[in-house]
Design a protein around this motif. Structure first.
Motif, short mmCIF file in Angstrom:
data_model
loop_
_atom_site.label_atom_id
_atom_site.label_comp_id
_atom_site.label_asym_id
_atom_site.label_seq_id
_atom_site.Cartn_x
_atom_site.Cartn_y
_atom_site.Cartn_z
N LYS A 1 64.95 54.79 21.07
CA LYS A 1 66.09 55.55 20.55
C LYS A 1 66.85 54.66 19.59
CE LYS A 1 69.13 54.25 24.30
NZ LYS A 1 70.04 54.64 25.34
N LYS A 2 67.69 55.26 18.77
CA LYS A 2 68.54 54.48 17.87
C LYS A 2 69.89 54.36 18.56
CE LYS A 2 70.14 53.77 13.26
NZ LYS A 2 71.43 54.15 12.72
N GLY A 3 69.97 53.39 19.45
CA GLY A 3 71.19 53.18 20.22
C GLY A 3 72.15 52.24 19.53
N SER B 1 49.36 49.51 8.12
CA SER B 1 50.61 48.91 8.56
C SER B 1 50.49 48.37 9.98
CB SER B 1 51.75 49.92 8.47
OG SER B 1 51.57 50.94 9.41
N LYS B 2 51.35 47.43 10.28
CA LYS B 2 51.45 46.86 11.63
C LYS B 2 52.58 47.55 12.36
CE LYS B 2 48.39 43.79 10.62
NZ LYS B 2 47.05 43.93 11.06
N TRP B 3 52.36 47.82 13.62
CA TRP B 3 53.38 48.45 14.44
C TRP B 3 54.10 47.41 15.25
CZ3 TRP B 3 51.09 53.40 17.13
CH2 TRP B 3 50.70 54.31 16.15
N VAL B 4 55.45 47.54 15.28
CA VAL B 4 56.28 46.68 16.12
C VAL B 4 57.15 47.60 16.96
CG1 VAL B 4 58.10 44.94 16.14
CG2 VAL B 4 56.33 44.86 14.37
N LEU B 5 57.12 47.38 18.28
CA LEU B 5 57.92 48.19 19.20
C LEU B 5 59.07 47.36 19.76
CD1 LEU B 5 54.62 49.03 20.11
CD2 LEU B 5 56.10 50.91 20.74
N ILE B 6 60.26 47.91 19.70
CA ILE B 6 61.43 47.28 20.31
C ILE B 6 61.85 48.16 21.47
CG2 ILE B 6 63.84 46.65 20.03
CD1 ILE B 6 63.25 45.83 17.22
N ILE B 7 61.75 47.60 22.68
CA ILE B 7 62.08 48.38 23.87
C ILE B 7 63.19 47.63 24.62
CG2 ILE B 7 61.18 49.46 25.96
CD1 ILE B 7 58.41 49.36 24.66
N THR B 8 64.37 47.64 24.02
CA THR B 8 65.53 47.00 24.63
C THR B 8 66.79 47.66 24.09
OG1 THR B 8 66.67 44.90 25.01
CG2 THR B 8 65.67 45.19 22.85
N ASP B 9 67.86 47.57 24.87
CA ASP B 9 69.17 48.01 24.42
C ASP B 9 70.07 46.81 24.10
OD1 ASP B 9 68.58 50.71 24.70
OD2 ASP B 9 69.30 50.80 26.76
N ASP B 10 69.53 45.61 24.25
CA ASP B 10 70.30 44.40 24.06
C ASP B 10 70.51 44.12 22.57
OD1 ASP B 10 71.46 41.88 25.23
OD2 ASP B 10 69.91 41.03 23.90
N ASN B 11 71.76 43.93 22.16
CA ASN B 11 72.10 43.69 20.75
C ASN B 11 71.48 42.42 20.21
OD1 ASN B 11 73.69 45.97 20.88
ND2 ASN B 11 75.60 44.86 21.07
N VAL B 12 71.54 41.34 20.98
CA VAL B 12 71.05 40.04 20.52
C VAL B 12 69.53 40.08 20.35
CG1 VAL B 12 70.88 37.58 21.09
CG2 VAL B 12 73.00 38.82 21.54
N THR B 13 68.83 40.61 21.32
CA THR B 13 67.38 40.68 21.24
C THR B 13 66.93 41.56 20.07
OG1 THR B 13 67.26 40.44 23.64
CG2 THR B 13 65.29 41.26 22.54
#
Length: 155
Positions: free
Chosen positions: A37-39, A2-14
């Protein structure tokens, strides 16, 4: 693989844009989506799709109502207080119980805090010395959504 994707933002649009772009790839490639985190930035994203992306996030507390010790805690709390426990009551119990056990096993708080990782009703405690003094809890729980919308607590 599998490929890993990291999301490091709290911005809804991004967050929405990144997850929506993964939809096209998810049919052809196994993807593991990670977040710190699951914000609130994940609130409007369909959990079914997060499950397809094997969404993995960290939490300091996680309550699994399928565990026997959690059900026992709920039953004991409700029979004594005639109400279900709030997240604050659970956190207070976890913290108090953990500290009392550490004091009892280490004969003093400082030795007890160095005793390693412990798991309570909804929390994991792993105390570590801070650079400028004091102690902090470094215990984290990794939670992964599965495609069938069940979850797995990763060790």
């Amino acid at each position: 693989m599998s490929k890993w994707v990291l999301i490091i933002t709290d911005d809804n649009v991004t967050t929405s844009a990144a997850v929506n772009n993964l939809k096209g790839f998810a049919e052809r490639i196994d993807i593991d989506l990670f977040a710190l985190k699951k914000g609130g930035n994940f609130d409007k994203i369909d959990n079914t799709f997060l499950g397809k992306l094997n969404f993995i996030f960290q939490a300091t507390e996680f309550l699994n109502l399928d565990q026997e010790n959690v059900r026992n805690f709920y039953n004991a709390y409700e029979s004594k207080n005639y109400a279900l426990p709030t997240k604050f009551a659970i956190r207070g119990f976890d913290l108090t119980y953990d500290i009392l056990v550490r004091i009892a096993t280490g004969r003093n708080l400082e030795k007890g805090l160095k005793a390693g990782k412990s798991s309570r009703v909804a929390s994991i405690f792993d105390y570590e010395k801070k650079p400028f003094g004091g102690m902090g809890n470094g215990g984290l729980i990794l939670i992964q959504y599965k495609p069938d919308l069940t979850f797995e607590v990763l060790k």
